[in-house]
Design a protein around this motif. Structure first.
Motif, short mmCIF file in Angstrom:
data_model
loop_
_atom_site.label_atom_id
_atom_site.label_comp_id
_atom_site.label_asym_id
_atom_site.label_seq_id
_atom_site.Cartn_x
_atom_site.Cartn_y
_atom_site.Cartn_z
N ASN A 47 0.14 13.41 6.62
CA ASN A 47 0.02 11.80 6.63
C ASN A 47 0.82 11.27 5.27
OD1 ASN A 47 -1.11 12.01 9.08
ND2 ASN A 47 -2.95 11.66 8.38
N ASN A 48 0.62 11.88 4.18
CA ASN A 48 0.83 11.17 2.98
C ASN A 48 2.46 10.74 2.88
OD1 ASN A 48 1.87 11.32 -0.18
ND2 ASN A 48 -0.36 10.76 0.29
N LEU A 49 2.69 9.34 2.33
CA LEU A 49 4.08 9.07 2.45
C LEU A 49 4.80 9.72 1.43
CD1 LEU A 49 3.32 5.15 2.92
CD2 LEU A 49 4.17 6.87 4.76
N GLN A 50 4.44 9.98 0.26
CA GLN A 50 5.12 10.56 -0.82
C GLN A 50 5.79 11.72 -0.01
OE1 GLN A 50 2.79 11.51 -4.56
NE2 GLN A 50 1.60 9.79 -3.93
N VAL A 51 5.11 12.59 0.67
CA VAL A 51 5.85 13.95 1.37
C VAL A 51 7.00 13.52 2.33
CG1 VAL A 51 5.59 15.57 2.81
CG2 VAL A 51 3.55 15.15 1.17
N LYS A 52 6.64 12.31 2.90
CA LYS A 52 7.70 11.75 3.89
C LYS A 52 9.03 11.30 3.25
CE LYS A 52 4.53 10.37 7.68
NZ LYS A 52 3.77 9.41 8.40
#
Length: 490
Positions: A47-52
């Protein structure tokens, strides 16, 4: 005897209330989702946006690689233009000037391919491959960093939960002591000073409970934000088994951990890939020193509405018709005018399709460019690329040095944490035993309230120290697993 009976009654009531509290707490917990450390990590990585964001950057690098490969293919372009000319204009079909209004069309197709360009395109492909690998490794690094943050937040929740339990236990004992002091004061066995001291202990314990509750709430919120789930989500975390970490400090050698981490840790892999990519940038810049050779070909045609074509007879010759006579002079003596016949070639409109076919042209060509002097731009580009390469080499070595320091420190911290946990466990056991003895003596009136309160405080502090040491040991052990690239489990 009356005092002993009163104390026994209070003890039974305390046990009853404790049982009811624990039962209610268990029912509340059973309605909430239990999250393990593995689930917390997976939820964060999904879910984390940094990964996206990192994956999107990775996709951009992939497109750059595809474009670099496509640059080896020839180019093909079409062109066309339509103009309406007024006044004196150059007819593109006849290459002559005309003062009448006419329209014109030009169109063509051209292709070109770079035969040699100092190996720049090939080196660009190699560099983009490395940059794509660097993008993928950066995604691994982002995930790795998030894993460490999840472990830290998870451990903080566990610590705060145990700290809250210890604080509530201390509050329950302080409240029980206050009741005893009030009842003893009522029968004249205690003073107001003893009662005031008990009230002070209750107030301090209540503050500790409030502080622990706030800390637990914040730690739950921190982990929820890392997992990118609604902050209002109610969940509990699974506590690990401490006994499995009892000998954790003795199985790690810092040099072995460092050697393994060099090939696994994303930070080192990322630094190495960036170094290799900057090395290819030097080769790309050196390509500006070489001549470039390209091949080109094209097709073109044009049309002009102001152009006519001669009418041909059966023999294929232009049809010429007379247009009358015109004077060309006069005789010398009689002054009679001399007339001459005028003729013009019979014409008709030059059709569009005929002009397109008749004006059709082709060309092929080779272009060679030899760099002689360009204001030292090529040399500057090479020097800057070399400096960037050396910077990345330095960054890579710094990353290795930092990893070495961190791992040696982590192994040392783990050994220290184990020693601290063992010491605090022994201290807590001793304080607990001491408090049990003093509590029994206090219940029969052999110890005053100040000694009882001091012993209780020492036991609670020892328990808190043990809790802190326990989770510090767990965290330090998981940090080693983190650098070894192991799956984090409890």
């Amino acid at each position: 005897m009356k005092r002993i009976a009163l104390n026994n009654t209070l003890s039974r009531l305390t046990l009853i209330f404790t049982f009811l509290f624990v039962s209610g707490l268990m029912q509340s917990v059973s309605a909430q989702e239990v999250i393990t450390i593995r689930q917390a990590i997976e939820e964060t990585l999904n879910n984390n946006l940094q990964v996206k964001q990192s994956k999107l950057s990775e996709n951009l690098s992939d497109e750059d690689l595809k474009q670099a490969r496509a640059a080896l293919l020839p180019t093909l372009n079409g062109n066309g233009s339509y103009n309406i000319n007024f006044g004196r204009s150059l007819d593109p079909s006849t290459q002559s000037f005309s003062s009448q209004q006419f329209s014109s069309f030009n169109g063509g197709v051209s292709t070109s391919i770079d035969v040699f360009q100092g190996f720049q395109k090939l080196n660009q492909i190699r560099q983009n491959k490395l940059l794509l690998d660097a993008g993928k490794t950066n995604t691994e690094k982002v995930k790795n960093d998030l894993v460490l943050q999840v472990i830290t937040s998870y451990m903080q929740i566990l610590y705060n939960k145990d700290f809250l339990v210890a604080a509530r236990q201390q509050l329950a004992v302080a409240q029980q002591q206050l009741k005893q002091q009030q009842e003893l004061l009522d029968v004249g066995n205690k003073t107001l000073a003893d009662l005031a001291e008990s009230k002070s202990q209750v107030a301090t314990a209540e503050l500790d409970v409030t502080t622990a509750e706030n800390a637990l709430t914040i730690s739950y919120l921190t982990l929820a934000q890392l997992m990118d789930i609604p902050s209002s989500t109610r969940y509990v975390v699974q506590a690990p088994d401490v006994s499995s970490f009892s000998n954790a400090a003795g199985v790690y050698n810092p040099e072995d951990v460092y050697s393994s981490a060099l090939s696994l840790f994303p930070d080192i892999k990322l630094a190495a890939l960036r170094t290799e990519a900057s090395k290819k940038a030097v080769d790309i810049a050196k390509g500006n020193y070489y001549p470039s050779l390209s091949f080109g070909a094209g097709l073109n045609t044009n049309y002009s509405s102001g152009r006519d074509i001669a009418v041909l007879n059966e023999l294929g010759l232009p049809v010429i018709i007379p247009t009358g006579l015109s004077p060309i002079g006069e005789t010398e003596f009689t002054k009679e005018r001399v007339m001459a016949a005028n003729f013009r070639t019979l014409t008709e409109t030059y059709k569009f399709k005929d002009q397109i076919k008749d004006n059709f042209g082709q060309y092929v060509g080779v272009s060679l460019q030899i760099p002689i002097f360009n204001g030292f731009q090529a040399r500057t580009a090479v020097r800057k690329a070399k400096i960037t390469y050396m910077q990345n080499q330095t960054d890579e070595q710094l990353a290795k040095n930092n990893l070495n320091k961190v791992i040696y420190q982590a192994v040392a911290d783990l050994k220290a944490a184990q020693s601290t946990f063992e010491s605090t466990s022994k201290t807590f056991a001793a304080r607990k035993e001491s408090f049990s003895v003093i509590e029994q003596r206090y219940n029969v009136g052999l110890v005053n309230s100040l000694d009882y309160s001091t012993s209780q405080t020492n036991k609670n502090r020892a328990e808190i120290d043990m809790i802190r040491a326990k989770y510090d040991l767990l965290f330090k052990a998981k940090v080693i697993d983190y650098y070894l690239g192991r799956q984090i489990e409890f």
